[in-house]
Design an enzyme around this catalytic site. Structure first.
Site, PDB file in Angstrom:
ATOM      1  N   GLY A  38       6.248 -17.191 -12.763  1.00 43.44           N
ATOM      2  CA  GLY A  38       6.182 -17.023 -11.209  1.00 43.44           C
ATOM      3  C   GLY A  38       6.250 -15.403 -10.978  1.00 43.44           C
ATOM      4  N   SER A  39       6.280 -14.764 -11.895  1.00 42.82           N
ATOM      5  CA  SER A  39       6.612 -13.242 -11.800  1.00 42.82           C
ATOM      6  C   SER A  39       5.174 -12.435 -11.047  1.00 42.82           C
ATOM      7  CB  SER A  39       6.626 -12.546 -12.956  1.00 42.82           C
ATOM      8  OG  SER A  39       5.765 -12.663 -13.883  1.00 42.82           O
ATOM      9  N   GLU A 154      -3.047 -16.826 -20.224  1.00 44.01           N
ATOM     10  CA  GLU A 154      -2.223 -17.791 -20.796  1.00 44.01           C
ATOM     11  C   GLU A 154      -3.099 -18.575 -21.875  1.00 44.01           C
ATOM     12  OE1 GLU A 154       0.852 -17.787 -21.419  1.00 44.01           O
ATOM     13  OE2 GLU A 154       1.690 -17.004 -19.502  1.00 44.01           O
TER      14      GLU A 154
END
Length: 231
Positions: A38-39, A154
């Site tokens: 969530g950064s 990712e």
């Protein structure tokens, strides 16, 4: 080739996801983008892919009208991008959509399959590929479109040890080919030995942009402090 970001901000449903991001990316380098869930890591990659709206400015090279012309986005789950009934058909699909002539399509497809060590699997149904092979196929299909920058979101998260190594080896080869690699990852040790830079994002802002070992150390120190405060 250089992409410069100036004061990039992104908001969604009243929440600010990115805050005044200013940095640059060059071809021929690997940049790790790290930070907590969530950064804003994935959001930054989606801005660079031209997938979402933003405030601020991306300074593009001469002759480029949109950032999506020089970037290619690869998702965490390769199966979301694989649509061909064979490895060959999957790589060719995007090239057919941009209207390339047959000889040029075949030339590009063979180049990326050889580069990512998938040539011997070109007639294989992707369903039967290993996780690492599927992720390399997803990268190959984007690479065939000849972006200058690969945006990897990712891409090793769902892979076993062998699959992770296959993808890292592919990333190193792409750097050697002159591509810019921007990889959002939680797997700090996996890429740190090969990355030229590390961007650490916290709560939508860049808090570090520089040497990978220093950035990772800063990130781990924060995680340790957060853990200690809860004990």
């Amino acid at each position: 080739m250089v992409l410069k970001l100036k004061n990039i901000s992104v908001s969604y449903l009243g929440k600010q996801i990115l805050r005044d991001i200013s940095t640059s990316f060059e071809t021929g380098e690997i940049v790790m983008v790290i930070g907590a869930n969530g950064s804003g890591k994935s959001t930054l990659l989606k801005v660079l892919a031209g997938l979402i709206e933003y405030d601020g400015e991306i300074v593009l090279p001469e002759g480029v009208s949109d950032v999506s012309e020089v970037t290619g986005y690869v998702f965490q789950n390769p199966e979301t991008q694989i649509i061909g009934s064979t490895v060959w058909e999957d790589v060719i699909f995007g090239l057919e959509n941009i209207g390339l002539k047959k000889d040029e399509m075949e030339k590009r497809a063979m180049h990326v399959l050889r580069l990512l060590e998938l040539e011997e699997l070109k007639d294989t149904d992707p369903y039967y590929l290993s996780g690492g092979q599927k992720q390399r196929l997803a990268i190959a299909s984007i690479l065939a479109l000849q972006p200058e920058f690969l945006l990897l979101d990712e891409v090793t998260a769902m892979l076993d040890k062998n699959g992770k190594r296959e993808v890292v080896d592919a990333v190193v080869k792409l750097k050697e080919e002159g591509k810019g690699i921007i990889v959002a990852t939680h797997e700090l040790n996996l890429f740190s030995a090969y990355a030229d830079r590390c961007i650490y994002i916290d709560a939508g802002s860049i808090v570090f942009d520089g040497n990978p070992n220093d950035g990772i150390k800063l990130y781990r120190e924060k995680i340790h402090r957060q853990f200690a405060s809860k004990v």
